[in-house]
Design an enzyme around this catalytic site. Structure first.
Site, mmCIF file in Angstrom:
data_model
loop_
_atom_site.group_PDB
_atom_site.id
_atom_site.type_symbol
_atom_site.label_atom_id
_atom_site.label_comp_id
_atom_site.label_asym_id
_atom_site.label_seq_id
_atom_site.Cartn_x
_atom_site.Cartn_y
_atom_site.Cartn_z
ATOM 1 N N LYS A 68 -8.120 -31.048 -44.609
ATOM 2 C CA LYS A 68 -8.726 -30.409 -43.487
ATOM 3 C C LYS A 68 -8.524 -28.749 -43.372
ATOM 4 C CE LYS A 68 -9.505 -34.075 -40.265
ATOM 5 N NZ LYS A 68 -9.052 -34.526 -38.692
ATOM 6 N N ASP A 104 -13.186 -32.830 -34.076
ATOM 7 C CA ASP A 104 -12.341 -33.833 -33.238
ATOM 8 C C ASP A 104 -11.943 -33.395 -31.866
ATOM 9 O OD1 ASP A 104 -11.575 -34.924 -35.749
ATOM 10 O OD2 ASP A 104 -10.061 -33.808 -36.066
#
Ligand code: ATR
Length: 282
Positions: A68, A104
């Site tokens: 990520k 997220d």
């Protein structure tokens, strides 16, 4: 004949990812001629794997551990939220370029919306909110909290320096954050409207979270982003004393929506059928 729309998740390891099951459920439900693949990519293979996406017919991918953060430097555009969080979990192939975003924070807040009224959410601007942990998950959670009016965020982490670093590096957070020592974690619950656990404590295979909720107001919401087990020790304790509880599975489900919409053209529903389909993979 149109080509099958391809997407997937890149991770290392990737075999335990629930994303193929999640997106697979939606592809079947919306009868989309698409595929969602688990793609094992070693850290030093990420740049190459991303650069081949368009040629291989991918609409895009999700990224999971450990890719990520590294991906931020490897895509052509990075949306504002991903830039603040410093991590990308969704890549969309747009013509020949790669657009990176982070869903997220969206997943965290959309999940809470399923359980908490607007009135209760407005309390987050009027009262303290307490966040346990200072890792990548805490960055996403704090981003979402800032964007939803929280202005008194208590950061509680075993390693206080890491909480301080989080406050310093997440844009805007330093103005609204107080660092609380791990030893003082029960005091950090006083008056709080929301408690979020972003640490790994309480997850199957990890140490339990040792936290007495005695000082937490009865009207506070308790959200554990751990979802294995679905009801953690923290959530069981909160439920027994009458607090509203929110488990961590919904954040995983909601964070997947923007990617699915971008790749396959449908904003998919998060409902009980999906929860059961994903739980079956645990
Ligand atoms: P993620 O990116 O998924 O949030 P991470 O960066 O590894 O994961 O963060 C894990 C979090 O769990 C951290 O806040 C960590 O605390 P430290 O910053 O002090 O390491 C917390 N954590 C892990 N094990 C812990 C333990 N035994 N006691 C207290 N906190 C713990």
């Amino acid at each position: 004949m149109t080509a099958t729309l391809r997407a997937g998740v890149m991770g290392w390891p990737v075999s335990h990812s629930l994303s193929p099951r999640l997106h697979g459920h939606w592809l079947a439900r919306y009868r989309i001629d698409g595929s969602y693949e688990a793609i094992a990519v070693e850290p030093d293979g990420l740049a190459g794997a991303l650069s081949r996406l368009a040629d291989e017919g991918f609409r895009g991918v999700n990224l999971t551990v450990p890719h990520k953060e590294a991906a931020v430097a490897l895509v052509d555009t990075v949306d504002e939220t991903a830039r603040r969080i410093g991590a990308i979990n969704t890549v969309v192939v747009e013509d020949e370029t790669l657009a990176g975003s982070n869903t997220d924070a969206f997943g965290f807040i959309e999940n809470l919306r399923d359980y908490v009224s607007e009135a209760a959410m407005s309390e987050w601007a009027a009262r303290p909110v307490t966040v346990l942990g200072a890792g990548g998950a805490a960055r996403a959670v704090c981003t979402a909290l800032l964007d939803n009016g929280a202005n008194d965020i208590r950061l509680v982490n075993r390693t206080a320096a890491r909480a301080a670093a989080l406050a310093e590096t997440l844009p805007g957070l330093a103005n609204y954050a107080t660092i609380c020592a791990w030893a003082d974690r029960t005091d950090a619950l006083r008056d709080a409207a929301l408690l979020v656990n972003t640490t790994v404590l309480g997850m199957t295979g990890q140490a339990p979270l040792d936290l007495d909720l005695e000082k937490l107001p009865g009207d506070a919401t308790v959200n554990d982003i751990v979802y294995v087990p679905l009801e953690t020790g923290l959530l069981a304790q909160a439920r027994r004393r009458g607090n509203r509880t929110v488990d961590g599975l919904g954040m995983l489900l909601h964070q997947a929506r923007p990617g699915f919409r971008a790749w396959f053209g449908v904003d998919p529903a998060v409902d009980e059928d999906l929860r059961q389909a994903v739980l079956a993979g645990l």
